[in-house]
Write an enzyme that holds these catalytic residues in place. Structure first.
Site, PDB file in Angstrom:
ATOM      1  N   ALA A  61      -2.595   1.156   0.082  1.00 48.96           N
ATOM      2  CA  ALA A  61      -2.476   0.303   1.264  1.00 48.96           C
ATOM      3  C   ALA A  61      -3.242   0.978   2.396  1.00 48.96           C
ATOM      4  O   ALA A  61      -3.491   2.182   2.356  1.00 48.96           O
ATOM      5  CB  ALA A  61      -1.003   0.162   1.622  1.00 48.96           C
ATOM      6  N   GLY A 100      -0.802   1.420  -3.555  1.00 47.39           N
ATOM      7  CA  GLY A 100      -1.068  -0.012  -3.679  1.00 47.39           C
ATOM      8  C   GLY A 100      -2.284  -0.293  -4.553  1.00 47.39           C
ATOM      9  O   GLY A 100      -2.388  -1.378  -5.139  1.00 47.39           O
ATOM     10  N   GLU A 103      -0.963  -0.118  -7.980  1.00 47.68           N
ATOM     11  CA  GLU A 103      -0.091  -1.289  -8.146  1.00 47.68           C
ATOM     12  C   GLU A 103      -0.929  -2.550  -8.366  1.00 47.68           C
ATOM     13  O   GLU A 103      -0.540  -3.444  -9.115  1.00 47.68           O
ATOM     14  CB  GLU A 103       0.808  -1.451  -6.912  1.00 47.68           C
ATOM     15  CG  GLU A 103       1.861  -0.346  -6.813  1.00 47.68           C
ATOM     16  CD  GLU A 103       2.677  -0.438  -5.530  1.00 47.68           C
ATOM     17  OE1 GLU A 103       2.071  -0.340  -4.443  1.00 47.68           O
ATOM     18  OE2 GLU A 103       3.907  -0.599  -5.625  1.00 47.68           O
ATOM     19  N   GLU A 123       3.038   7.573  -2.770  1.00 47.13           N
ATOM     20  CA  GLU A 123       3.732   7.101  -1.561  1.00 47.13           C
ATOM     21  C   GLU A 123       4.779   8.084  -1.056  1.00 47.13           C
ATOM     22  O   GLU A 123       5.005   8.223   0.150  1.00 47.13           O
ATOM     23  CB  GLU A 123       4.405   5.745  -1.827  1.00 47.13           C
ATOM     24  CG  GLU A 123       3.445   4.561  -1.873  1.00 47.13           C
ATOM     25  CD  GLU A 123       2.853   4.302  -3.247  1.00 47.13           C
ATOM     26  OE1 GLU A 123       2.923   5.202  -4.114  1.00 47.13           O
ATOM     27  OE2 GLU A 123       2.308   3.211  -3.456  1.00 47.13           O
TER      28      GLU A 123
HETATM   29  N1  3HC Z   1      -5.499   4.145   4.342  1.00 42.90           N
HETATM   30  C1  3HC Z   1      -6.329   4.350   5.384  1.00 42.90           C
HETATM   31  N2  3HC Z   1      -7.229   5.346   5.430  1.00 42.90           N
HETATM   32  C2  3HC Z   1      -7.299   6.147   4.360  1.00 42.90           C
HETATM   33  C3  3HC Z   1      -6.471   5.987   3.234  1.00 42.90           C
HETATM   34  C4  3HC Z   1      -5.541   4.909   3.244  1.00 42.90           C
HETATM   35  N3  3HC Z   1      -4.736   4.676   2.200  1.00 42.90           N
HETATM   36  N4  3HC Z   1      -6.773   6.949   2.336  1.00 42.90           N
HETATM   37  C5  3HC Z   1      -7.769   7.682   2.876  1.00 42.90           C
HETATM   38  N5  3HC Z   1      -8.071   7.206   4.089  1.00 42.90           N
HETATM   39  C6  3HC Z   1      -9.126   7.709   4.997  1.00 42.90           C
HETATM   40  C7  3HC Z   1      -8.852   9.127   5.459  1.00 42.90           C
HETATM   41  O1  3HC Z   1      -8.020   9.125   6.604  1.00 42.90           O
HETATM   42  C8  3HC Z   1     -10.250   9.636   5.752  1.00 42.90           C
HETATM   43  O2  3HC Z   1     -10.624   9.117   6.997  1.00 42.90           O
HETATM   44  P1  3HC Z   1     -11.583   9.950   7.968  1.00 42.90           P
HETATM   45  O3  3HC Z   1     -12.840  10.160   7.194  1.00 42.90           O
HETATM   46  O4  3HC Z   1     -11.703   9.074   9.154  1.00 42.90           O
HETATM   47  O5  3HC Z   1     -10.850  11.239   8.240  1.00 42.90           O
HETATM   48  C9  3HC Z   1     -11.090   8.953   4.678  1.00 42.90           C
HETATM   49  O6  3HC Z   1     -10.309   7.838   4.226  1.00 42.90           O
HETATM   50  C10 3HC Z   1     -11.418   9.829   3.484  1.00 42.90           C
HETATM   51  O7  3HC Z   1     -10.212  10.431   3.019  1.00 42.90           O
HETATM   52  P2  3HC Z   1     -10.146  11.961   2.552  1.00 42.90           P
HETATM   53  O8  3HC Z   1     -10.796  12.815   3.571  1.00 42.90           O
HETATM   54  O9  3HC Z   1      -8.741  12.222   2.204  1.00 42.90           O
HETATM   55  O10 3HC Z   1     -11.088  11.916   1.278  1.00 42.90           O
HETATM   56  P3  3HC Z   1     -10.907  12.612  -0.138  1.00 42.90           P
HETATM   57  O11 3HC Z   1     -12.070  12.188  -0.944  1.00 42.90           O
HETATM   58  O12 3HC Z   1     -10.612  14.062   0.045  1.00 42.90           O
HETATM   59  O13 3HC Z   1      -9.575  11.973  -0.773  1.00 42.90           O
HETATM   60  C11 3HC Z   1      -8.090  10.220  -1.440  1.00 42.90           C
HETATM   61  C12 3HC Z   1      -9.553  10.621  -1.101  1.00 42.90           C
HETATM   62  C13 3HC Z   1      -7.639  10.947  -2.722  1.00 42.90           C
HETATM   63  C14 3HC Z   1      -8.077   8.747  -1.687  1.00 42.90           C
HETATM   64  C15 3HC Z   1      -7.158  10.628  -0.281  1.00 42.90           C
HETATM   65  O14 3HC Z   1      -7.692  10.127   0.928  1.00 42.90           O
HETATM   66  C16 3HC Z   1      -5.759  10.125  -0.382  1.00 42.90           C
HETATM   67  O15 3HC Z   1      -4.944  10.723  -1.045  1.00 42.90           O
HETATM   68  N6  3HC Z   1      -5.450   8.995   0.300  1.00 42.90           N
HETATM   69  C17 3HC Z   1      -4.132   8.482   0.440  1.00 42.90           C
HETATM   70  C18 3HC Z   1      -3.685   7.796  -0.812  1.00 42.90           C
HETATM   71  C19 3HC Z   1      -2.298   7.238  -0.630  1.00 42.90           C
HETATM   72  O16 3HC Z   1      -1.397   7.896  -0.140  1.00 42.90           O
HETATM   73  N7  3HC Z   1      -2.117   5.981  -1.041  1.00 42.90           N
HETATM   74  C20 3HC Z   1      -0.864   5.338  -0.894  1.00 42.90           C
HETATM   75  C21 3HC Z   1      -0.831   4.626   0.395  1.00 42.90           C
HETATM   76  S1  3HC Z   1       0.744   3.878   0.721  1.00 42.90           S
HETATM   77  C22 3HC Z   1       0.762   2.511  -0.246  1.00 42.90           C
HETATM   78  O17 3HC Z   1      -0.164   2.259  -0.972  1.00 42.90           O
HETATM   79  C23 3HC Z   1       1.969   1.649  -0.124  1.00 42.90           C
HETATM   80  C24 3HC Z   1       2.030   0.625  -1.195  1.00 42.90           C
HETATM   81  O18 3HC Z   1       2.864   1.084  -2.237  1.00 42.90           O
HETATM   82  C25 3HC Z   1       2.598  -0.655  -0.693  1.00 42.90           C
END
Ligand code: 3HC
Ligand code: NAI
Length: 657
Positions: A61, A100, A103, A123
């Protein structure tokens, strides 16, 4: 190019998402996917492929949307469209399908992934649970126990592991689009239906599984709401029909999303990424190549630091004062790797490969071709200056010279060389092979490319870098002083060591400050104070107790007693009436009338002391931003991530009034 595009290739409809950097499921993306699926229902396509452009499949998400009002269509709305498509949909995964994003793949009818891909539900690391069917579909495919492991740990799994867990159907090689289309054609030939995960049932192997996880998580993820809610949801996948499970999941997801814990963890997610950025330095600032590293001093810190580099294949030269010292240092490293092997996290071959990358020497001439040297000898300013003089004479031009000093002035160390532009602090935390924080200390003359190289290198070795200015104790250790002082005042005013430590531990700190003192050794602070003037030492109330303990021979765990008494075998700690008497006597000396302190007061006073010093650090420009200080405390000092770091916590509690 638009965020979502649709193309018909023969009888296969290809939906492509293109929303850099990580294809997060923003509102526009959700709308685009729904439109593409609807469009595909009425054309000549017989099967659909959903895939992403850029470096990754959907990474989740859009976390940036979480603090804002929700906008329809929601993610569950989008997944309903996918799942109910009359034509089968194949998710084609590369990079990381997370949260997400995974998912979304689970709501498709088939999943293929390239070998390098990873899938996961992280998450929980954001104080959340999967809110779009992840807790219901994962156990239906992989079983309840595997689902619990994956969702409560938040750790992604490889494509191969996902295949073994039935979470993906095929691991493909070569070009993803070609491979996915090939797979889709095979499915068509087999007349494969739009197979929905919701139609499977999840069976739990053992009835006590859920209680076992509840108990484990109450310890491992102490104080956190989301892990317990995840167990409830996975249990519901086993005991309730899909729609009821989904309803419970949605309710608990929204509860988590609105919680202060998730707000704090989302803050930390962005804070960690911000911390890696240096204000005023362009992203394309050049960096120096680091292919060979030397560490001076193979003691507690030097050995751990060496392991970080060997772990990523960078050869390390360890400089010590004698052959015996080299052997001792290498012996400790060997032992540390053996522990990792015994935990099954490394195999014997890998251990040997890493050990082979670390060579010992006593000869500075061996440092001539090093790209980076990190000094980690005793905390003695004259010794450090002497070593930097030698490094200046031995190292090639352009080599980066770093000190791991905890307190010494980086500029004075740099002044011992003819190249202060190449000198900086790289302050690791103990144990250096485990702790994630790395303070990068910028001296007055440190060159931009030296700072940029260190920030980048930190990421290579799996550390979280934070830039600090040059001051006594830098960011983290400087803040420890007022924190420790406040703890001492609380003792004199009426708290016991056990109460104080328990209050901080219940708040979520990895350890209470007095137990930490006993672990590190009370003599360290005692010796450091001996070198200070009365004025530098400050208020005697803030150190009279540890001084007295050291003078009584109570140096902490290593002498069997400090603030507590320790069992010589198990190291279990016990409150000691002798210490209570000492504290009461010291309070009487200062004319302090003792009273009962509540746990809340202790937590409030200690965390406020951290935040007050943090504000000063910010005003002086030692830290670049408030959130960097939170990162320092969460990754270096065990401040609970779900409280968001001392600065965030202070602002939250102030806002609550
Ligand atoms: N939403 C918004 N921005 C995001 C994001 C997300 N889910 N994931 C990454 N970003 C952004 C980062 O903030 C960063 O922004 P910046 O360049 O402005 O600082 C950019 O994307 C690149 O991210 P990383 O520097 O972390 O890049 P990496 O290549 O090192 O890692 C990644 C990539 C493995 C995808 C890592 O960013 C990550 O773990 N992201 C979060 C994943 C996550 O937690 N997903 C679950 C979200 S909650 C959800 O999905 C709820 C659902 O169940 C309903
Ligand atoms: P230590 O005492 O465990 O190790 C120091 C090592 O340096 C010893 O093995 C010693 O033989 C070696 N040494 C001394 N003089 C030398 C010389 N001239 N050439 C080569 N090697 C020499 O010390 P520790 O704890 O590893 O600390 C090292 C540095 O790291 C200090 O500056 C300390 O402040 C800093 N630090 C320590 C932390 C900790 O928790 N121990 C945490 C973060 C930083």
């Amino acid at each position: 190019m638009s965020i979502v595009s649709y193309e018909l290739i023969d009888n296969i409809g290809v939906i492509r998402l293109n929303y850099p950097p990580v294809n997060a499921l923003s509102h526009a993306l959700r709308v685009g996917v729904i439109e593409a699926v609807q469009q595909a229902q009425d054309d000549a396509s017989e099967i659909l492929v959903l895939m992403c452009e850029g470096r990754t499949f959907i990474a989740g998400a859009d976390i940036r949307e979480f603090g804002k009002p929700a906008q329809d269509p929601s993610l569950p709305d989008m997944l309903e469209q996918l799942e109910n498509s009359g034509k089968p949909i194949v998710a084609a995964i590369h990079g990381t399908a997370l949260g997400g994003g995974f998912e979304t793949a689970l709501a498709c009818h088939y999943r293929c992934a390239v070998k390098s891909a990873k899938v996961g539900l992280p998450e929980v690391n954001l104080g959340l649970l999967p809110g779009a069917g992840g807790t219901q579909r994962t156990p239906r495919l992989a079983g309840a126990e595997a689902a619990l492991d994956m969702i409560t740990s938040g750790s992604p799994v490889s494509a191969e592991k996902a295949l073994a867990l039935n979470l993906v159907d095929r691991v493909v090689e070569g070009d993803l689009q070609e491979a996915a289309i090939g797979y889709a054609r095979e499915l068509l030939e087999q007349n494969a239906p739009a197979r929905r995960v919701r139609d499977l049932s999840a069976e739990s192997a053992e009835p006590e599984l859920f209680d076992r996880y509840r108990k484990q998580l109450a310890k491992r993820k102490r104080g956190q709401i989301a892990p317990q809610h995840i167990v409830r949801c996975v249990e519901a996948a086993v005991t309730l029909p899909m729609d009821e499970g989904l309803a419970l999941e949605r309710k608990l997801f929204l509860e988590c999303k609105a919680s202060p814990q998730s707000a704090a963890m989302r803050h930390m997610f962005f804070a960690e990424r911000e911390a890696a950025k240096v204000e005023g330095l362009a992203k394309d600032t050049p960096t120096r190549d680091i292919n060979k590293v030397a560490i001076i001093g193979g003691g507690t810190m030097g050995g751990g630091i060496a392991m970080n580099f060997a772990n990523v294949g960078i050869p390390v030269t360890l400089v010590e004062i004698s052959d015996e010292a080299i052997e001792r240092g290498l012996g400790i490293i060997d032992k540390n790797y053996s522990i990792t092997v015994s935990k099954g996290k490394l195999n014997e071959d890998q251990k040997q490969q890493r050990m082979a990358l670390i060579q010992g020497t006593t000869n500075y001439a061996d440092l001539a071709d090093m790209d980076l040297v990190i000094e980690a000898v005793f905390e003695n300013p004259d010794l450090k200056k002497e070593i930097f003089k030698k490094l200046d004479a031995s190292c090639k031009p352009g080599a980066i010279l770093a000190s791991n000093t905890s307190y010494q002035d980086i500029d004075q160390i740099a002044a011992a060389t003819s190249r202060p532009q190449d000198v900086l602090g790289m302050h690791f935390f103990s144990p250096a092979n485990v702790m994630k924080l790395l303070e990068i200390v910028r001296g007055e003359h440190s060159a931009d490319d030296v700072i940029q190289t260190a920030m980048k290198l930190a990421k290579t070795i799996g550390k979280v870098p934070v830039l600090s200015g040059n001051c006594y104790g830098f960011i983290g250790n400087r803040m420890l002083k007022p924190y420790g002082s406040e703890a001492q005042l609380c003792l004199l005013e009426g708290a016991t060591p056990a109460q104080l430590d328990a209050a901080m531990q219940n708040f979520g700190m990895a350890m209470g400050p007095l137990a930490v003192g006993d672990l590190a050794g009370l003599d360290i602070g005692y010796k450091a104070r001996e070198a200070l003037t009365e004025e530098q030492k400050g208020d005697p109330k803030t150190f009279c107790i540890p001084d007295a303990l050291v003078e009584m021979g109570r140096l902490g765990q290593k002498s069997g007693a400090g603030y507590y008494r320790y069992d010589p075998e198990t190291r279990a700690r016990q409150p000691d009436p002798e210490v209570d008497e000492l504290i009461a006597a010291k309070a009487a000396e200062f004319g302090i009338e003792r009273r009962e302190l509540s746990d809340d007061e202790i937590v409030e006073r200690l965390t406020s002391a951290l935040a007050r010093e943090g504000e000063k650090i910010l005003e002086e420009g030692i830290a670049q931003r408030r959130s960097d200080i939170d990162v320092v405390y969460a990754f270096g000092y065990g401040f609970p991530v779900y409280r968001g770091g001392p600065m965030f916590y202070a602002q939250q509690t102030a806002a609550e009034g």
